[in-house]
Design an enzyme around this catalytic site. Structure first.
Site, PDB file in Angstrom:
ATOM      1  N   PHE A  88      -8.985  31.374   4.453  1.00 56.35           N
ATOM      2  CA  PHE A  88      -8.710  32.445   5.411  1.00 56.35           C
ATOM      3  C   PHE A  88      -7.612  32.037   6.392  1.00 56.35           C
ATOM      4  O   PHE A  88      -6.776  32.863   6.776  1.00 56.35           O
ATOM      5  CB  PHE A  88      -9.981  32.830   6.173  1.00 56.35           C
ATOM      6  CG  PHE A  88     -10.984  33.550   5.316  1.00 56.35           C
ATOM      7  CD1 PHE A  88     -10.595  34.462   4.350  1.00 56.35           C
ATOM      8  CD2 PHE A  88     -12.346  33.330   5.489  1.00 56.35           C
ATOM      9  CE1 PHE A  88     -11.513  35.129   3.559  1.00 56.35           C
ATOM     10  CE2 PHE A  88     -13.283  33.997   4.707  1.00 56.35           C
ATOM     11  CZ  PHE A  88     -12.867  34.899   3.743  1.00 56.35           C
ATOM     12  N   HIS A 104     -15.536  30.016   8.678  1.00 56.51           N
ATOM     13  CA  HIS A 104     -14.567  30.996   9.197  1.00 56.51           C
ATOM     14  C   HIS A 104     -15.199  32.383   9.019  1.00 56.51           C
ATOM     15  O   HIS A 104     -15.205  32.913   7.911  1.00 56.51           O
ATOM     16  CB  HIS A 104     -13.252  30.855   8.425  1.00 56.51           C
ATOM     17  CG  HIS A 104     -12.088  31.561   9.046  1.00 56.51           C
ATOM     18  ND1 HIS A 104     -10.812  31.030   9.090  1.00 56.51           N
ATOM     19  CD2 HIS A 104     -11.990  32.785   9.632  1.00 56.51           C
ATOM     20  CE1 HIS A 104      -9.996  31.887   9.678  1.00 56.51           C
ATOM     21  NE2 HIS A 104     -10.693  32.965  10.008  1.00 56.51           N
ATOM     22  N   VAL A 105     -15.691  32.934  10.100  1.00 58.15           N
ATOM     23  CA  VAL A 105     -16.476  34.170  10.014  1.00 58.15           C
ATOM     24  C   VAL A 105     -15.631  35.325   9.471  1.00 58.15           C
ATOM     25  O   VAL A 105     -14.409  35.353   9.652  1.00 58.15           O
ATOM     26  CB  VAL A 105     -17.077  34.576  11.377  1.00 58.15           C
ATOM     27  CG1 VAL A 105     -18.044  33.511  11.873  1.00 58.15           C
ATOM     28  CG2 VAL A 105     -15.985  34.853  12.385  1.00 58.15           C
ATOM     29  N   HIS A 106     -16.282  36.245   8.800  1.00 56.65           N
ATOM     30  CA  HIS A 106     -15.617  37.421   8.239  1.00 56.65           C
ATOM     31  C   HIS A 106     -16.655  38.505   8.017  1.00 56.65           C
ATOM     32  O   HIS A 106     -17.821  38.216   7.767  1.00 56.65           O
ATOM     33  CB  HIS A 106     -14.914  37.064   6.930  1.00 56.65           C
ATOM     34  CG  HIS A 106     -15.763  36.289   5.960  1.00 56.65           C
ATOM     35  ND1 HIS A 106     -16.042  34.948   6.133  1.00 56.65           N
ATOM     36  CD2 HIS A 106     -16.401  36.669   4.836  1.00 56.65           C
ATOM     37  CE1 HIS A 106     -16.805  34.533   5.133  1.00 56.65           C
ATOM     38  NE2 HIS A 106     -17.052  35.563   4.340  1.00 56.65           N
ATOM     39  N   VAL A 107     -16.195  39.751   8.109  1.00 57.29           N
ATOM     40  CA  VAL A 107     -17.083  40.900   7.961  1.00 57.29           C
ATOM     41  C   VAL A 107     -16.805  41.574   6.621  1.00 57.29           C
ATOM     42  O   VAL A 107     -15.673  41.971   6.345  1.00 57.29           O
ATOM     43  CB  VAL A 107     -16.882  41.911   9.103  1.00 57.29           C
ATOM     44  CG1 VAL A 107     -17.778  43.131   8.896  1.00 57.29           C
ATOM     45  CG2 VAL A 107     -17.166  41.254  10.453  1.00 57.29           C
TER      46      VAL A 107
END
Ligand SMILES: [Zn+2]
Length: 162
Positions: free
Chosen positions: A24, A119-122
């Site tokens: 990302f 690595h946050v993600h929606v």
């Protein structure tokens, strides 16, 4: 819901080597390669990208540019733009695919099914009645009605930021 994002997790469990660094962060740092990375849209703090292992056609993710590992890092201008992009992605999916429903969600931590936990993600996943049965049967072959390139064109066409 039990099968949701299973493909993403399976990819990890199967032992496929994870990319050096963070995929990302790489996408976030390479705005000149949006076609290769299947990036639908970019903002000042985040971007929208197709999932390479889609649960259904149109499966996309809203991702911060910053390497943020938990919800505490999603604040201020980033939180505002991410939410605006989630809404815009929702609208684009509705316009492009006319789904019967849309899953919007985050997998926080490996135990929750996150493929890239650091690595946050929606995720936004368009859904149709019966797609879970269909996909759980054919998950190994990932039979999808359209290519990622077609999904990219379709969603860019319908993208409009709020
Ligand atoms: Zn990262």
């Amino acid at each position: 819901m039990e099968h949701l994002f299973a493909g993403w997790r399976a990819q990890f469990v199967a032992g496929e080597d994870r990319p050096v660094g963070c995929v990302f962060c790489t996408i976030g740092a390479e705005p000149d390669h949006d076609d290769a990375h299947y990036v639908i849209a970019r903002g000042d703090t985040c971007f929208v990208v197709l999932n390479l292992y889609p649960y259904t056609s149109g499966h996309l993710m809203v991702v911060p540019n910053a390497h943020v590992g938990d919800l505490a890092g999603l604040d201020g201008a980033l939180a505002e733009e991410m939410w605006a992009f989630i809404r815009a992605a929702h609208d684009a999916l509705r316009a492009a695919y006319h789904p019967e429903g849309i899953n919007v969600g985050m997998n926080l931590g490996r135990a929750a099914g996150a493929g890239i936990a650091e690595h946050v993600h929606v995720h936004l996943v368009p859904r149709w009645s019966g797609d879970a049965n269909f996909m759980s049967t054919l998950a190994e072959t990932r039979v999808l009605p359209e290519t990622l390139s077609d999904s990219l064109i379709k969603l860019r066409t319908h993208w409009s930021a709020h």
